[in-house]
Design a protein around this motif. Structure first.
Motif, PDB file in Angstrom:
ATOM      1  N   THR A 274       0.825  -1.207   0.000  1.00 61.86           N
ATOM      2  CA  THR A 274       0.000   0.000   0.000  1.00 61.86           C
ATOM      3  C   THR A 274       0.859   1.257   0.000  1.00 61.86           C
ATOM      4  OG1 THR A 274      -1.813  -1.131   1.107  1.00 61.86           O
ATOM      5  CG2 THR A 274      -1.768   1.265   1.293  1.00 61.86           C
ATOM      6  N   ARG A 290      -7.890  -3.898   0.474  1.00 63.79           N
ATOM      7  CA  ARG A 290      -7.308  -4.098  -0.847  1.00 63.79           C
ATOM      8  C   ARG A 290      -8.180  -5.111  -1.587  1.00 63.79           C
ATOM      9  NH1 ARG A 290      -2.221  -2.121  -1.408  1.00 63.79           N
ATOM     10  NH2 ARG A 290      -1.726  -3.628  -3.064  1.00 63.79           N
ATOM     11  N   ALA A 327      -3.121  -0.006  -8.949  1.00 68.05           N
ATOM     12  CA  ALA A 327      -4.034   0.305  -7.851  1.00 68.05           C
ATOM     13  C   ALA A 327      -4.800   1.586  -8.147  1.00 68.05           C
ATOM     14  CB  ALA A 327      -3.265   0.453  -6.543  1.00 68.05           C
ATOM     15  N   CYS A 363      -4.160  -9.023  -0.513  1.00 72.70           N
ATOM     16  CA  CYS A 363      -5.486  -8.406  -0.681  1.00 72.70           C
ATOM     17  C   CYS A 363      -6.489  -9.026   0.291  1.00 72.70           C
ATOM     18  CB  CYS A 363      -5.962  -8.564  -2.127  1.00 72.70           C
ATOM     19  SG  CYS A 363      -4.996  -7.593  -3.302  1.00 72.70           S
TER      20      CYS A 363
END
Length: 528
Positions: A274, A290, A327, A363
């Protein structure tokens, strides 16, 4: 030196004790005097018979009403809820920790309540619960009991001490007044109870001078003792289960490494993945959810990302397919902070599948996208099987919840018809029937339940069809996704070792040593 408030408290306590004795002694004197009066007037046998009948009636009533314990529990929902919470597993535990909890419950169910009648038995039962958890969470170690750090040991002592303090204040009569000296005095005089029991046994022999009265009284006392023993066993069993459950819960937190991570560190933790994504976006915030979007090439993954992440768009207009894991910030009112991770289309390359597994491990929720009008799902089937096996082999983590998204439902037969909305459960139009059949076939092929599959159409980017139902399904999966996120962060934090933390600890030690020299008093005179 005693204070005026302390003297007033002592005088008040003494006066209450004297008043209690003044009221209690006259009441107790009625017992022998009344018995003498009954004996002199010939009513003693009748009275004992009535007392026996009353005790028997209460005993039978208790036997009849005791199986209705659930009804009693409904009358006290707070107590029932508290007891249920004490024996319920933590929803944030990993599968391995849940197995340890089942071991603790099994230990409690097979343990005889008579084991906790002594202090030694109580301590041994607690030790058995701790060993059960340690062996489950560290099965490959020869010394599982010692697999914790010193700060973790201090944290568990602090936690148990805090709970014991509340218990003493709220559940022990005069718990806030008893001193350690008074407790020791009571313990030293525990032999008085045995003396009283022996004196009572002598009285039972003496009263045989009147056999009829003695027989009735003996029967009444045996019934009373049986009734009290029955209730005591039930209460003891429940207390023992709660005791074992509380120790097991604390042991799971200790040996599972949860006490190694402070609440402040967990709240502020941002994973390396992240942090890299945030650095690219120049944003700093606490660890978000996520969400991975995965599937084959050409099934509409990037279009789905566009439909969900309305504030930040994926570059579907310039790129035919996503070439790398990318992302995007997911912003929606009432929804927690989240990243959507768009992924390259999977294929037969094993390296690509390995990279997908690594990303999935970072995730908390996975949207698996397939095209409703395509039947080539063997690649999806193998990838999903690999993903499920990947997490099944890691019992210290929770598998992210999976949602199957079937796109391109507008391309199903009849090809020229697309007139949404479609009531998929009741619509008799051919298009609706084909959508139902396609969703059912995709779910069966890939191992999804009906409520884990959502059909969508992204034909019109400005008004995608059925995306709101997908949002609802994501919202339903949020509790499980957040549990997966918690375990991911705990796993990331408790094993994190950096030179920065070592330098911080060394600096702290240096400050402590320097402080001890500063506090050392100056010496005067010569040594003798």
């Amino acid at each position: 030196m005693s204070t005026p408030s302390g003297n007033r408290s002592a005088r008040r306590t003494a006066s209450l004790i004297l008043i209690a004795f003044g009221l209690l002694i006259p009441a107790l004197s009625l017992i022998p005097l009344g018995s003498i009066w009954l004996w002199q007037n010939g009513y003693l046998l009748y009275w004992t018979g009535f007392a026996l009948a009353a005790v028997l009636a209460v005993y039978l009533a208790q036997r009849r009403l005791l199986p209705k314990a659930p009804e009693i529990a409904e009358e006290t929902p707070a107590t029932a809820a508290a007891e249920e919470a004490a024996t319920r597993p933590d929803p944030g535990w990993s599968p391995l920790e849940e197995q340890a909890w089942m071991d603790v419950q099994a230990l409690a169910s097979r343990t005889d309540p008579a084991r906790i009648t002594t202090t030694g038995g109580l301590l041994k039962l607690g030790q058995d619960a701790i060993e059960t958890v340690a062996k489950r969470l560290h099965p490959g170690r020869s010394d599982p009991l010692w697999q914790f750090t010193t700060p973790e040991a201090l944290a568990i002592i602090e936690r148990v001490s805090r709970k014991l303090r509340v218990f003493m204040l709220e559940s022990i009569p005069f718990g806030d007044r008893l001193t350690i000296a008074q407790v020791r005095a009571l313990y030293r005089r525990r032999g008085l109870l045995e003396t009283a029991e022996r004196v009572y046994d002598v009285w039972r022999v003496i009263r045989l001078a009147n056999p009829a009265t003695a027989a009735v009284q003996e029967a009444r006392e045996q019934l009373s003792k049986a009734m009290m023993q029955w209730g005591r066993d039930a209460v003891t069993r429940r207390l023992m289960e709660i005791y074992v459950a509380e120790i097991g819960r604390a042991a799971i937190d200790l040996y599972g490494g949860r006490l190694r991570v402070t609440s402040a560190a967990l709240a502020a933790h941002v994973s390396d993945e992240t942090a890299a994504d945030q650095a690219a976006m120049s944003q700093i915030r606490a660890e978000p959810l996520r969400i991975l979007v995965a599937g084959q090439t050409g099934v509409g993954k990037s279009s789905l990302v566009n439909a969900l992440a309305t504030e930040v768009k994926a570059a579907t207009d310039t790129l035919p397919a996503t070439s790398a894991f990318t992302a995007y910030v997911l912003e929606r009112e009432g929804f927690p902070a989240a990243f959507l991770i768009d992924s390259p289309g999977i294929g037969t390359d094993p390296k690509m599948l390995d990279e997908l597994m690594e990303r999935a491990a970072d995730c908390d929720l996975v949207l698996w996208v397939v095209a409703a009008h395509r039947a080539d799902r063997e690649i999806d089937r193998k990838a999903l099987e690999t993903l499920r096996l990947h997490f099944a082999a890691r019992l210290n983590r929770r598998r992210p919840p999976l949602i199957l998204v079937t796109t391109h439902i507008d391309r199903l037969r009849p090809f020229g018809e697309w007139n949404p909305p479609y009531a998929l459960l009741s619509d008799d139009r051919e298009k609706a029937r084909n959508i139902r059949d396609a969703v059912s076939a995709a779910s069966a092929d890939l191992g999804f339940a009906a409520d884990e599959t959502v059909p969508v159409s992204l034909l019109d980017p400005g008004a995608p069809y059925n995306v709101e139902q997908l949002w609802q399904r994501i919202a339903d999966a949020l509790p499980e996704a957040m549990r997966a996120q918690l375990l991911r962060c705990l796993h990331d934090l408790k094993d994190k070792w950096t030179w920065k933390s070592v330098w911080s600890q060394a600096s702290g030690a240096g400050r402590a040593i320097a402080g001890s020299f500063k506090k050392e008093p100056a010496r005067s005179g010569r040594p003798s």
